[in-house]
Design a protein around this motif. Structure first.
Motif, mmCIF file in Angstrom:
data_model
loop_
_atom_site.group_PDB
_atom_site.id
_atom_site.type_symbol
_atom_site.label_atom_id
_atom_site.label_comp_id
_atom_site.label_asym_id
_atom_site.label_seq_id
_atom_site.Cartn_x
_atom_site.Cartn_y
_atom_site.Cartn_z
ATOM 1 N N LYS A 104 0.833 -1.209 0.000
ATOM 2 C CA LYS A 104 0.000 0.000 0.000
ATOM 3 C C LYS A 104 0.865 1.256 0.000
ATOM 4 O O LYS A 104 0.495 2.267 -0.600
ATOM 5 C CB LYS A 104 -0.937 -0.003 1.205
ATOM 6 N N ARG A 105 1.990 1.190 0.677
ATOM 7 C CA ARG A 105 2.902 2.337 0.717
ATOM 8 C C ARG A 105 3.822 2.391 -0.499
ATOM 9 O O ARG A 105 4.680 3.278 -0.593
ATOM 10 C CB ARG A 105 3.770 2.279 1.981
ATOM 11 N N LYS A 106 3.672 1.393 -1.418
ATOM 12 C CA LYS A 106 4.545 1.269 -2.588
ATOM 13 C C LYS A 106 6.007 1.159 -2.145
ATOM 14 O O LYS A 106 6.919 1.774 -2.706
ATOM 15 C CB LYS A 106 4.342 2.455 -3.548
ATOM 16 N N ASN A 107 6.207 0.346 -1.103
ATOM 17 C CA ASN A 107 7.534 0.196 -0.521
ATOM 18 C C ASN A 107 7.912 -1.280 -0.369
ATOM 19 O O ASN A 107 8.712 -1.636 0.493
ATOM 20 C CB ASN A 107 7.578 0.893 0.845
ATOM 21 N N ASN A 108 7.342 -2.134 -1.231
ATOM 22 C CA ASN A 108 7.669 -3.562 -1.220
ATOM 23 C C ASN A 108 8.959 -3.751 -2.010
ATOM 24 O O ASN A 108 8.967 -4.277 -3.132
ATOM 25 C CB ASN A 108 6.514 -4.368 -1.821
#
Length: 300
Positions: free
Chosen positions: A252-256
């Motif tokens: 969701k935070r585009k931090n994967n």
């Protein structure tokens, strides 16, 4: 033929006007003096609006305006102020969660097994030391297949990072506190996911990036999965569940950053959790996993 004369109608109309005018004059002179002045003042204001100072009469004890002003200046009763005071007195959720964490570690301090294994260091102080070590030496949750050194490091990560006493204490807690295991993991997960300025007076909470690194380690590496398979099945599936929740938050935070694909992991974990009817939050776990799977499939 002669037209009917209009004179009788004119006489009747004149008498009617005179009668109404006389009645109004008689009625207006029978009103009390202050009502009469108020009626005249209202009529003048309607025709020629002016400032209140020009038309204001000297105030008397019977004047309504005086009564209204005194009522307006009356202080508000204390009863009406209580709801606002109660509203501002609501406890800070961050402080409440941190207080729960401290209470849990105070409880551990009083247990026989913790006093035996850590007689000189409190549970909270030991947690601070453990977290500092784990933050300083995180695992590598990727590239195990291309670099055998990463695979070996992940297999021995906790044994190399923590002391044997720390690992023994963790094992004793899981063994002696099975009934509170789910509540404990839920509390720790909620505390780890708090925003940066929230309830961390000793600055020990790992950053989200560190938490995400360990979540990816548990679900995406041989070393992480091997560690979980040495735990009891209920502990293993609950840790896996929260690891997926952290990775979902990273998406969701585009931090994967390690590119962990959650979709193929959701159904197997859901099937496992559905077999553990003794889990307190089983339905919550299944509902969240179904929702996330639906969301991912809809986006593909």
């Amino acid at each position: 033929m002669k037209k009917p004369s209009r004179l009788p109608w004119l006489i009747f109309l004149a008498l009617l006007v005179i009668g109404l005018g006389s009645g109004y004059y008689f009625y207006s002179h029978r009103q009390p003096p202050h009502q009469h002045r108020a009626a005249i003042q209202t009529a003048v204001e309607d025709e020629h609006p002016a400032s209140g100072a020009q038309l204001e009469e000297p105030s008397t004890p019977q004047e309504p305006a005086k009564i209204d002003e005194s009522e307006a200046e009356t202080p508000e009763p204390p009863e009406t102020e209580e709801p606002s005071n109660n509203a501002t007195a609501q406890p800070d959720p961050c402080e409440v969660l941190f207080s729960r964490l401290q209470n849990y570690f105070e409880y551990l301090d009083g247990t026989e097994y913790f006093q035996r294994l850590s007689p000189d260091v409190s549970a909270y102080e030991r947690l601070k030391v453990i977290l500092k070590k784990l933050i300083k030496h995180p695992p590598v949750p990727a590239e195990e297949a291309s670099d055998p050194r990463i695979l070996l490091a992940n297999l021995h990560h906790f044994f190399r990072t923590l002391k044997a006493q720390d690992l023994r204490l963790a094992s004793e807690i899981l063994t002696n506190e099975p009934d509170s295991m789910e509540d404990t993991f839920d509390m720790l997960f909620s505390w780890l996911m708090l925003p940066a300025p929230c309830a961390d007076p000793d600055s020990i909470r790992p950053s989200f990036q560190v938490t995400y690194t360990y979540a990816a380690f548990f679900v995406n590496t041989v070393g992480g999965r091997a560690y979980l398979f040495r735990r009891t099945p209920s502990v293993r599936v609950v840790v896996q569940y929260y690891a997926l929740m952290v990775i979902y938050e990273a998406d969701k935070r585009k931090n994967n950053t390690y590119g962990v694909d959650l979709l193929p992991l959701l159904t197997p974990l859901r099937n496992e959790i559905s077999r553990f009817d003794d889990l307190i939050f089983q339905q919550q776990y299944l509902t969240n996993l179904d929702r996330i799977e639906y969301e991912y499939r809809r986006l593909r």
